[in-house]
Design a protein around this motif. Structure first.
Motif, PDB file in Angstrom:
ATOM      1  N   ASN A 120       0.818  -1.213   0.000  1.00  0.00           N
ATOM      2  CA  ASN A 120       0.000   0.000   0.000  1.00  0.00           C
ATOM      3  C   ASN A 120       0.856   1.269   0.000  1.00  0.00           C
ATOM      4  OD1 ASN A 120      -2.510   1.284   0.012  1.00  0.00           O
ATOM      5  ND2 ASN A 120      -2.609   1.347   2.253  1.00  0.00           N
ATOM      6  N   GLY A 121       2.106   1.137  -0.513  1.00  0.00           N
ATOM      7  CA  GLY A 121       3.008   2.282  -0.571  1.00  0.00           C
ATOM      8  C   GLY A 121       3.709   2.584   0.737  1.00  0.00           C
ATOM      9  N   HIS A 122       3.462   1.780   1.765  1.00  0.00           N
ATOM     10  CA  HIS A 122       4.072   2.011   3.074  1.00  0.00           C
ATOM     11  C   HIS A 122       5.409   1.267   3.205  1.00  0.00           C
ATOM     12  CE1 HIS A 122       0.755   4.278   4.677  1.00  0.00           C
ATOM     13  NE2 HIS A 122      -0.103   3.331   4.319  1.00  0.00           N
ATOM     14  N   SER A 123       6.124   1.579   4.284  1.00  0.00           N
ATOM     15  CA  SER A 123       7.467   1.039   4.489  1.00  0.00           C
ATOM     16  C   SER A 123       7.551   0.253   5.788  1.00  0.00           C
ATOM     17  CB  SER A 123       8.498   2.174   4.534  1.00  0.00           C
ATOM     18  OG  SER A 123       8.471   2.931   3.347  1.00  0.00           O
ATOM     19  N   ILE A 124       8.412  -0.760   5.768  1.00  0.00           N
ATOM     20  CA  ILE A 124       8.792  -1.472   6.981  1.00  0.00           C
ATOM     21  C   ILE A 124      10.277  -1.206   7.183  1.00  0.00           C
ATOM     22  CG2 ILE A 124       8.930  -3.686   8.150  1.00  0.00           C
ATOM     23  CD1 ILE A 124       6.659  -4.688   6.438  1.00  0.00           C
ATOM     24  N   LEU A 125      10.613  -0.599   8.308  1.00  0.00           N
ATOM     25  CA  LEU A 125      11.978  -0.170   8.590  1.00  0.00           C
ATOM     26  C   LEU A 125      12.693  -1.167   9.492  1.00  0.00           C
ATOM     27  CD1 LEU A 125      10.542   2.446   7.599  1.00  0.00           C
ATOM     28  CD2 LEU A 125      11.870   3.709   9.291  1.00  0.00           C
ATOM     29  N   ASN A 126      14.001  -1.292   9.262  1.00  0.00           N
ATOM     30  CA  ASN A 126      14.908  -1.991  10.187  1.00  0.00           C
ATOM     31  C   ASN A 126      14.518  -3.445  10.433  1.00  0.00           C
ATOM     32  OD1 ASN A 126      16.337   0.541  10.688  1.00  0.00           O
ATOM     33  ND2 ASN A 126      14.577   1.122  11.916  1.00  0.00           N
ATOM     34  N   VAL A 127      14.258  -4.173   9.347  1.00  0.00           N
ATOM     35  CA  VAL A 127      14.013  -5.615   9.462  1.00  0.00           C
ATOM     36  C   VAL A 127      15.354  -6.308   9.692  1.00  0.00           C
ATOM     37  CG1 VAL A 127      13.169  -7.685   8.310  1.00  0.00           C
ATOM     38  CG2 VAL A 127      12.008  -5.489   7.949  1.00  0.00           C
ATOM     39  N   THR A 128      15.467  -7.052  10.774  1.00  0.00           N
ATOM     40  CA  THR A 128      16.702  -7.766  11.108  1.00  0.00           C
ATOM     41  C   THR A 128      16.432  -9.268  11.093  1.00  0.00           C
ATOM     42  OG1 THR A 128      17.499  -5.947  12.498  1.00  0.00           O
ATOM     43  CG2 THR A 128      18.504  -8.110  12.839  1.00  0.00           C
ATOM     44  N   ILE A 129      17.243  -9.999  10.310  1.00  0.00           N
ATOM     45  CA  ILE A 129      17.061 -11.451  10.165  1.00  0.00           C
ATOM     46  C   ILE A 129      18.360 -12.154  10.550  1.00  0.00           C
ATOM     47  CG2 ILE A 129      16.394 -13.308   8.598  1.00  0.00           C
ATOM     48  CD1 ILE A 129      15.135 -11.166   6.799  1.00  0.00           C
ATOM     49  N   LYS A 130      18.249 -13.114  11.457  1.00  0.00           N
ATOM     50  CA  LYS A 130      19.429 -13.834  11.936  1.00  0.00           C
ATOM     51  C   LYS A 130      19.335 -15.340  11.720  1.00  0.00           C
ATOM     52  CE  LYS A 130      20.433 -10.391  15.504  1.00  0.00           C
ATOM     53  NZ  LYS A 130      20.629 -10.150  16.966  1.00  0.00           N
ATOM     54  N   GLU A 131      18.241 -15.789  11.093  1.00  0.00           N
ATOM     55  CA  GLU A 131      18.088 -17.211  10.841  1.00  0.00           C
ATOM     56  C   GLU A 131      17.278 -17.436   9.570  1.00  0.00           C
ATOM     57  OE1 GLU A 131      15.060 -19.071  13.639  1.00  0.00           O
ATOM     58  OE2 GLU A 131      15.494 -17.180  14.683  1.00  0.00           O
ATOM     59  N   THR A 132      17.479 -18.591   8.973  1.00  0.00           N
ATOM     60  CA  THR A 132      16.733 -18.932   7.763  1.00  0.00           C
ATOM     61  C   THR A 132      15.354 -19.462   8.132  1.00  0.00           C
ATOM     62  OG1 THR A 132      17.471 -21.238   7.701  1.00  0.00           O
ATOM     63  CG2 THR A 132      18.907 -19.590   6.657  1.00  0.00           C
TER      64      THR A 132
ATOM     65  N   ILE B 136      23.566 -14.206   8.016  1.00  0.00           N
ATOM     66  CA  ILE B 136      23.318 -15.640   8.143  1.00  0.00           C
ATOM     67  C   ILE B 136      24.622 -16.430   8.060  1.00  0.00           C
ATOM     68  CG2 ILE B 136      22.121 -17.625   7.146  1.00  0.00           C
ATOM     69  CD1 ILE B 136      20.265 -15.518   8.354  1.00  0.00           C
ATOM     70  N   THR B 137      24.776 -17.349   8.991  1.00  0.00           N
ATOM     71  CA  THR B 137      25.872 -18.318   8.947  1.00  0.00           C
ATOM     72  C   THR B 137      25.253 -19.707   8.981  1.00  0.00           C
ATOM     73  OG1 THR B 137      27.391 -16.837  10.106  1.00  0.00           O
ATOM     74  CG2 THR B 137      27.942 -19.180  10.101  1.00  0.00           C
ATOM     75  N   CYS B 138      25.577 -20.551   7.984  1.00  0.00           N
ATOM     76  CA  CYS B 138      24.996 -21.892   7.957  1.00  0.00           C
ATOM     77  C   CYS B 138      25.910 -22.845   7.189  1.00  0.00           C
ATOM     78  CB  CYS B 138      23.606 -21.870   7.334  1.00  0.00           C
ATOM     79  SG  CYS B 138      23.589 -21.486   5.584  1.00  0.00           S
ATOM     80  N   ASP B 139      25.648 -24.140   7.334  1.00  0.00           N
ATOM     81  CA  ASP B 139      26.467 -25.141   6.649  1.00  0.00           C
ATOM     82  C   ASP B 139      25.630 -25.968   5.684  1.00  0.00           C
ATOM     83  OD1 ASP B 139      24.971 -26.555   8.437  1.00  0.00           O
ATOM     84  OD2 ASP B 139      26.656 -27.461   9.508  1.00  0.00           O
ATOM     85  N   THR B 140      24.403 -25.504   5.381  1.00  0.00           N
ATOM     86  CA  THR B 140      23.545 -26.177   4.408  1.00  0.00           C
ATOM     87  C   THR B 140      23.319 -25.246   3.215  1.00  0.00           C
ATOM     88  OG1 THR B 140      21.563 -25.335   5.517  1.00  0.00           O
ATOM     89  CG2 THR B 140      22.378 -27.496   6.207  1.00  0.00           C
ATOM     90  N   PRO B 141      22.999 -25.812   2.039  1.00  0.00           N
ATOM     91  CA  PRO B 141      22.709 -24.962   0.880  1.00  0.00           C
ATOM     92  C   PRO B 141      21.658 -23.922   1.239  1.00  0.00           C
ATOM     93  CG  PRO B 141      22.904 -27.233   0.183  1.00  0.00           C
ATOM     94  CD  PRO B 141      22.954 -27.255   1.687  1.00  0.00           C
ATOM     95  N   CYS B 142      21.908 -22.682   0.823  1.00  0.00           N
ATOM     96  CA  CYS B 142      21.066 -21.584   1.269  1.00  0.00           C
ATOM     97  C   CYS B 142      21.040 -20.466   0.231  1.00  0.00           C
ATOM     98  CB  CYS B 142      21.590 -21.036   2.601  1.00  0.00           C
ATOM     99  SG  CYS B 142      20.695 -19.605   3.235  1.00  0.00           S
ATOM    100  N   PHE B 143      19.871 -19.819   0.077  1.00  0.00           N
ATOM    101  CA  PHE B 143      19.736 -18.622  -0.754  1.00  0.00           C
ATOM    102  C   PHE B 143      19.034 -17.531   0.045  1.00  0.00           C
ATOM    103  CE2 PHE B 143      20.544 -21.567  -4.195  1.00  0.00           C
ATOM    104  CZ  PHE B 143      21.302 -20.804  -5.074  1.00  0.00           C
ATOM    105  N   ILE B 144      19.551 -16.314  -0.105  1.00  0.00           N
ATOM    106  CA  ILE B 144      18.974 -15.155   0.567  1.00  0.00           C
ATOM    107  C   ILE B 144      18.517 -14.146  -0.484  1.00  0.00           C
ATOM    108  CG2 ILE B 144      19.378 -13.272   2.201  1.00  0.00           C
ATOM    109  CD1 ILE B 144      21.621 -14.845   3.423  1.00  0.00           C
ATOM    110  N   GLY B 145      17.352 -13.545  -0.257  1.00  0.00           N
ATOM    111  CA  GLY B 145      16.861 -12.441  -1.077  1.00  0.00           C
ATOM    112  C   GLY B 145      16.206 -11.405  -0.191  1.00  0.00           C
ATOM    113  N   GLY B 146      16.195 -10.155  -0.627  1.00  0.00           N
ATOM    114  CA  GLY B 146      15.619  -9.110   0.196  1.00  0.00           C
ATOM    115  C   GLY B 146      14.159  -9.357   0.517  1.00  0.00           C
TER     116      GLY B 146
ATOM    117  N   THR C 297      29.116 -19.407   4.712  1.00  0.00           N
ATOM    118  CA  THR C 297      28.715 -20.807   4.685  1.00  0.00           C
ATOM    119  C   THR C 297      29.854 -21.721   4.257  1.00  0.00           C
ATOM    120  OG1 THR C 297      27.102 -22.342   3.709  1.00  0.00           O
ATOM    121  CG2 THR C 297      27.916 -20.574   2.310  1.00  0.00           C
ATOM    122  N   THR C 298      29.674 -22.994   4.564  1.00  0.00           N
ATOM    123  CA  THR C 298      30.573 -24.042   4.069  1.00  0.00           C
ATOM    124  C   THR C 298      29.838 -24.954   3.091  1.00  0.00           C
ATOM    125  OG1 THR C 298      29.972 -25.469   5.936  1.00  0.00           O
ATOM    126  CG2 THR C 298      31.910 -24.050   6.220  1.00  0.00           C
TER     127      THR C 298
END
Length: 455
Positions: free
Chosen positions: A89-101, A145-155, A178-179
């Motif tokens: 709706n044209g609005h914003s979400i600020l300061n989203v912090t993600i530390k896990e998948t 994110i730190t992980c040892d399994t196949p992983c993809f990140i997107g905004g 990752t490893t």
């Protein structure tokens, strides 16, 4: 009586027409607004708070609309699997912090069509079943994110399948260490298919391969890391950093463009996009490929529409394989900070500048002043209610309850009654005036008739 009434209608018909049209307009407007309110309540669930966002996981196929800006400072956002409609709706979400998948696993492919059970990360970890995200602004989203399994990140989404993202804006920093043998980072999406249109980004993207003994498949793209996602009319700004001991696939727009799902045939597109930025990388591999290009790092499927793209892009390859590439390369960075206060037209933020190397970034965004004032007023009202007497608290509670949807509906019903009564009163006044004029005219004509008769 009927003849007299017909006479009134003929002589003062315009007044009747005006009054009838006036009443019809009021009733029609009220009914239309009521129907609109009812349809909105039935079809879209309003999001007004962080708590409302969390409830999406209870109905991931729902239809949601963001009603105001939100600040998620101090919250740890857990990615959601989503199959519905999310209208920012044209609005914003600020300061989203993600530390896990996210916890949901889907199958991803590398360039050799080797499959991997993969986890995903983003505001949504997965968009599928024709999910739609539109008109959403993610300001200062940060994933580390730190992980040892196949992983993809997107905004916005780590994984897309038959879904679309359109008319969005994203800024922030996404980092993956990752490893794993297969991984990637994209400004908007990580992996999959679907479409991304009219979306703008300003992203810092980081991929770090922490396994020096086994070769991996790494992907990084300003828009998305890899897959077969249509991309049109987007403005992409990227600052990418890749430290890899396997095979890199980096692109200003897309790391690798490859048909997904495997075995299908359809035409995708990359049209009318602009890329601005730089990708710094190293590929510690004797069997070097070093894919890194302004638009697409590697293309595996050429059955797509292409054209209208422009770029101001730098390919920055390094040969020091022992130094991890990061935005800030200082061993002991010293930061100064400058706070920019928000206004009613601009978000506030803090600028951090390294006095050693000059690297600068922004963080800690704040809402518009008008929103901050509203929040502060709400806190004061809540505190006053909590400290009031029991009777005052009861009154305050009733007042607060009046803002619920049910009481809003009651308020709307009251408005309807007021409008209708007002319209009827106006109609009565107009009728009285007309009848009064008619009676006066009748008396006048009768009086003249008697005068003539006497003569």
């Amino acid at each position: 009586m009927n003849r007299n009434f017909n006479h009134i209608l003929k002589k003062y018909s315009y007044l009747f027409i005006v009054s009838v049209l006036f009443i019809y307009n009021i009733i029609f407007t009220v009914i239309l607004n009521k129907n609109h309110f009812t349809a909105y309540a039935q079809n879209s669930t309003p999001i007004t708070s962080y708590e409302d966002l969390l409830k999406i996981k209870d109905n991931p196929s729902g239809d949601y609309i963001l009603m105001n800006d939100l600040d998620l400072s101090g919250k740890n956002w857990i990615p959601l699997t989503f199959t519905g409609i999310f209208d920012g709706n044209g609005h914003s979400i600020l300061n989203v912090t993600i530390k896990e998948t996210g916890n949901t696993i889907r199958t991803s492919y590398d360039g050799n069509m080797k499959t991997y059970d993969t986890v995903f990360c983003g505001f949504f970890d997965i968009l599928e079943e024709e999910a739609v995200v539109s008109n959403l602004n993610l300001i200062n989203i940060r994933a580390d994110i730190t992980c040892d399994t196949p992983c993809f990140i997107g905004g916005i989404a780590g994984y897309m399948d038959k879904s679309s993202i359109k008319d969005c804006t994203i800024s922030g920093n996404l980092s993956l260490k990752t490893t794993a043998p297969m991984f990637g980072v994209g400004g908007i999406a990580g992996f999959g298919n679907g479409s991304i249109d009219r979306t703008n980004t300003d992203m810092t993207l980081i991929c770090i391969d922490d396994n020096k003994t086994e070769k991996d498949e790494q992907f990084l793209g300003g828009a998305y890391a890899t897959g077969y996602i249509g991309l049109g009319d987007c403005n992409i700004k990227v600052n990418g950093f890749v430290s890899d001991h396997g095979y890199v696939h980096n692109g200003g727009l897309v790391g690798m463009f490859a048909l997904y799902p495997a075995g299908t045939q359809y035409t995708s597109y990359i049209t009318n996009n602009h890329i601005e930025g730089i990708i710094s990388f190293f590929e510690d591999n004797t069997d070097r490929r070093a894919y890194c290009a302004e638009y697409v790092g590697e293309v595996l499927n050429w059955s797509y529409d292409w054209g209208g793209c422009t770029a101001n892009f730098t390919r920055d390859e390094h040969d020091d394989y022992d130094t991890i590439l990061l935005p800030d390369m200082c061993e002991n960075p010293q930061y100064t900070k400058t706070v920019t206060e928000s206004t009613n037209e601009q978000y506030g933020y803090t600028t951090y500048t390294c006095s050693q190397c000059g690297y600068t970034y922004t963080d800690n965004y704040t809402l518009y002043q008008s929103d901050l004032k509203a929040i502060e007023d709400a806190k004061k009202e809540s505190l006053a209610a909590a400290n009031a007497t029991e009777s005052t608290t009861s009154l305050a509670t009733n007042k607060e309850d009046s803002t619920t949807p049910n009481d809003n509906a009651s308020t709307n019903s009251l408005k309807i009654v007021v409008y209708v009564i007002s319209a009827l009163l106006i109609f009565m006044v107009i009728t009285i005036v007309i009848v009064n004029i008619y009676l006066r005219n009748k008396r006048y004509h009768k009086k003249n008739h008697y005068k003539k008769k006497r003569r």
